[in-house]
Design a protein around this motif. Structure first.
Motif, PDB file in Angstrom:
ATOM      1  N   GLY A 187       0.820  -1.201   0.000  1.00 48.17           N
ATOM      2  CA  GLY A 187       0.000   0.000   0.000  1.00 48.17           C
ATOM      3  C   GLY A 187       0.854   1.251   0.000  1.00 48.17           C
ATOM      4  O   GLY A 187       2.084   1.186  -0.038  1.00 48.17           O
ATOM      5  N   LEU A 188       0.201   2.395   0.047  1.00 47.32           N
ATOM      6  CA  LEU A 188       0.924   3.661   0.121  1.00 47.32           C
ATOM      7  C   LEU A 188       1.103   4.059   1.582  1.00 47.32           C
ATOM      8  O   LEU A 188       2.217   4.131   2.090  1.00 47.32           O
ATOM      9  N   ASN A 189       0.006   4.275   2.290  1.00 46.07           N
ATOM     10  CA  ASN A 189       0.087   4.578   3.718  1.00 46.07           C
ATOM     11  C   ASN A 189      -0.152   3.313   4.531  1.00 46.07           C
ATOM     12  O   ASN A 189      -1.048   2.525   4.226  1.00 46.07           O
ATOM     13  N   GLY A 190       0.631   3.135   5.573  1.00 47.11           N
ATOM     14  CA  GLY A 190       0.457   1.989   6.444  1.00 47.11           C
ATOM     15  C   GLY A 190      -0.765   2.135   7.333  1.00 47.11           C
ATOM     16  O   GLY A 190      -1.297   3.237   7.515  1.00 47.11           O
ATOM     17  N   PRO A 191      -1.249   1.030   7.916  1.00 49.72           N
ATOM     18  CA  PRO A 191      -2.460   1.057   8.743  1.00 49.72           C
ATOM     19  C   PRO A 191      -2.410   2.056   9.894  1.00 49.72           C
ATOM     20  O   PRO A 191      -3.392   2.768  10.145  1.00 49.72           O
ATOM     21  N   GLN A 192      -1.289   2.143  10.586  1.00 59.66           N
ATOM     22  CA  GLN A 192      -1.194   3.062  11.725  1.00 59.66           C
ATOM     23  C   GLN A 192      -1.247   4.515  11.286  1.00 59.66           C
ATOM     24  O   GLN A 192      -1.807   5.364  11.979  1.00 59.66           O
ATOM     25  N   VAL A 193      -0.670   4.799  10.115  1.00 59.77           N
ATOM     26  CA  VAL A 193      -0.711   6.170   9.589  1.00 59.77           C
ATOM     27  C   VAL A 193      -2.142   6.543   9.233  1.00 59.77           C
ATOM     28  O   VAL A 193      -2.614   7.644   9.552  1.00 59.77           O
ATOM     29  N   ILE A 194      -2.850   5.631   8.576  1.00 62.92           N
ATOM     30  CA  ILE A 194      -4.238   5.912   8.206  1.00 62.92           C
ATOM     31  C   ILE A 194      -5.097   6.104   9.449  1.00 62.92           C
ATOM     32  O   ILE A 194      -5.909   7.036   9.517  1.00 62.92           O
ATOM     33  N   GLU A 195      -4.910   5.242  10.437  1.00 66.63           N
ATOM     34  CA  GLU A 195      -5.682   5.362  11.673  1.00 66.63           C
ATOM     35  C   GLU A 195      -5.398   6.692  12.360  1.00 66.63           C
ATOM     36  O   GLU A 195      -6.307   7.365  12.855  1.00 66.63           O
ATOM     37  N   GLN A 196      -4.130   7.092  12.361  1.00 68.78           N
ATOM     38  CA  GLN A 196      -3.752   8.349  13.007  1.00 68.78           C
ATOM     39  C   GLN A 196      -4.402   9.549  12.337  1.00 68.78           C
ATOM     40  O   GLN A 196      -4.833  10.499  13.002  1.00 68.78           O
ATOM     41  N   GLU A 197      -4.482   9.507  11.005  1.00 65.69           N
ATOM     42  CA  GLU A 197      -4.996  10.661  10.258  1.00 65.69           C
ATOM     43  C   GLU A 197      -6.517  10.641  10.108  1.00 65.69           C
ATOM     44  O   GLU A 197      -7.154  11.697  10.119  1.00 65.69           O
ATOM     45  N   ALA A 198      -7.114   9.437   9.958  1.00 63.39           N
ATOM     46  CA  ALA A 198      -8.547   9.357   9.669  1.00 63.39           C
ATOM     47  C   ALA A 198      -9.382   8.855  10.835  1.00 63.39           C
ATOM     48  O   ALA A 198     -10.611   8.939  10.802  1.00 63.39           O
ATOM     49  N   GLY A 199      -8.725   8.304  11.851  1.00 63.76           N
ATOM     50  CA  GLY A 199      -9.461   7.819  13.012  1.00 63.76           C
ATOM     51  C   GLY A 199      -9.658   6.317  12.989  1.00 63.76           C
ATOM     52  O   GLY A 199      -9.675   5.689  11.919  1.00 63.76           O
ATOM     53  N   ILE A 200      -9.816   5.745  14.179  1.00 69.50           N
ATOM     54  CA  ILE A 200      -9.935   4.298  14.300  1.00 69.50           C
ATOM     55  C   ILE A 200     -11.222   3.776  13.673  1.00 69.50           C
ATOM     56  O   ILE A 200     -11.297   2.633  13.224  1.00 69.50           O
ATOM     57  N   GLU A 201     -12.262   4.628  13.600  1.00 68.84           N
ATOM     58  CA  GLU A 201     -13.508   4.191  12.971  1.00 68.84           C
ATOM     59  C   GLU A 201     -13.305   3.934  11.483  1.00 68.84           C
ATOM     60  O   GLU A 201     -13.972   3.084  10.880  1.00 68.84           O
ATOM     61  N   GLU A 202     -12.394   4.669  10.884  1.00 70.38           N
ATOM     62  CA  GLU A 202     -12.105   4.516   9.458  1.00 70.38           C
ATOM     63  C   GLU A 202     -11.197   3.318   9.210  1.00 70.38           C
ATOM     64  O   GLU A 202     -11.394   2.559   8.257  1.00 70.38           O
TER      65      GLU A 202
END
Length: 288
Positions: A187-202
């Protein structure tokens, strides 16, 4: 136990896990027996000049192993990233080793030596401690892939357990062919990065089945973002490399199909979170 079950058990016991190998052992396992020759090995002491300034212990090869040899009797170079060192992150030195090896392979081809290349991608992307230098190194790797793939296939292998993310995820997409195992993530962004930026609900980075269902090797292959899906077995991966090299260059690199992929993203309905089946259908062009 049926004969089929017994054969499966025997095959499992005889298999050699590729994921469990270090970078140097992975490169050695894929090259023809006795052909492995490492370039800029740890005894050359080519280390990052920036990590010690930040109190970080360096590694003598900067987490990248470059080996020359042959695959199926043909000249080849393998650049293997060690995921256990700084998460396989790309810094100035490690990035230069990969880019330089690809550039030399392209020069070989221009001089009539048909040198192939394999990238063993176990990386989270740019090394944050080296920031812009790491980004520049990744850009050089990407440019070198595009240059070399005009002469010979460049094959990327993502096996696990770090996966392949960030700018090196883009590099993976530039490869002539991409091979993935079930343990891989791409992928491009890792799971922790996405969670940090978009929230755990996302995106819940702790939900491993969910993460692998969207970015794992099986999904990426089903979606057409990886060309081969293989078992975590050194012999199986080596056989797949031989098969892909025998095919030669693809008629059209995946990166040249950008309009098709952009249309797939345009078709995505982001009002609801997509599941694995919806993502697969979307990339196969079946989603409305």
């Amino acid at each position: 136990m049926t004969d089929a079950s017994a054969n499966n058990v025997t095959r499992l016991l005889q298999s050699r896990s590729f994921v469990e190998l270090g970078a140097r052992e992975r490169a050695r396992a894929l090259l023809d027996a006795g052909s492995f020759r490492e370039l800029l090995d740890p005894f050359d002491r080519v280390t990052s000049p920036w990590l010690p300034k930040q109190g970080i212990v360096t590694q003598a090869d900067d987490g990248v192993v470059v080996a020359k040899g042959t695959i199926d009797g043909q000249p080849a170079v393998i650049a293997a990233i060690e995921g256990a060192f700084q998460g396989g992150s790309m810094g100035e030195v490690g990035g230069a080793k990969i880019a330089g090896s690809l550039e030399l392979a392209a020069e070989d081809n221009r001089n009539g030596i048909p040198t192939r290349a394999v990238l063993l991608l176990e990386t989270g992307g740019v090394r944050l401690q080296e920031a812009n230098l790491g980004l520049a190194a990744i850009a050089e790797i990407q440019a070198a892939i595009v240059e070399l793939r005009e002469h010979q296939p460049v094959i990327g292998v993502v096996a696990g357990s770090v996966g392949c993310f960030g700018g090196m995820g883009i590099a993976a997409g530039l490869c002539s062919y991409l091979v993935a195992t079930r343990e891989a993530r791409i992928g491009l962004n890792g799971p922790q990065v996405i969670e940090q930026e978009a929230g755990i609900e996302e995106y819940d980075s702790r939900d491993r089945p969910f993460i692998w269902s969207l970015t794992g090797g099986e999904q990426r292959h089903a979606s057409g973002l990886a060309d081969s899906y293989v078992a975590d077995d050194s012999d199986a991966i080596r056989a797949e490399l031989q098969k892909l090299f025998a095919q030669g260059k693809p008629a059209q690199p995946r990166s040249r199909r950008h309009a098709w992929f952009l249309q797939r993203l345009t078709d995505a309905d982001t009002r609801e979170q997509l599941d694995a089946a919806a993502v697969c259908a979307l990339y196969q062009g079946d989603a409305q």
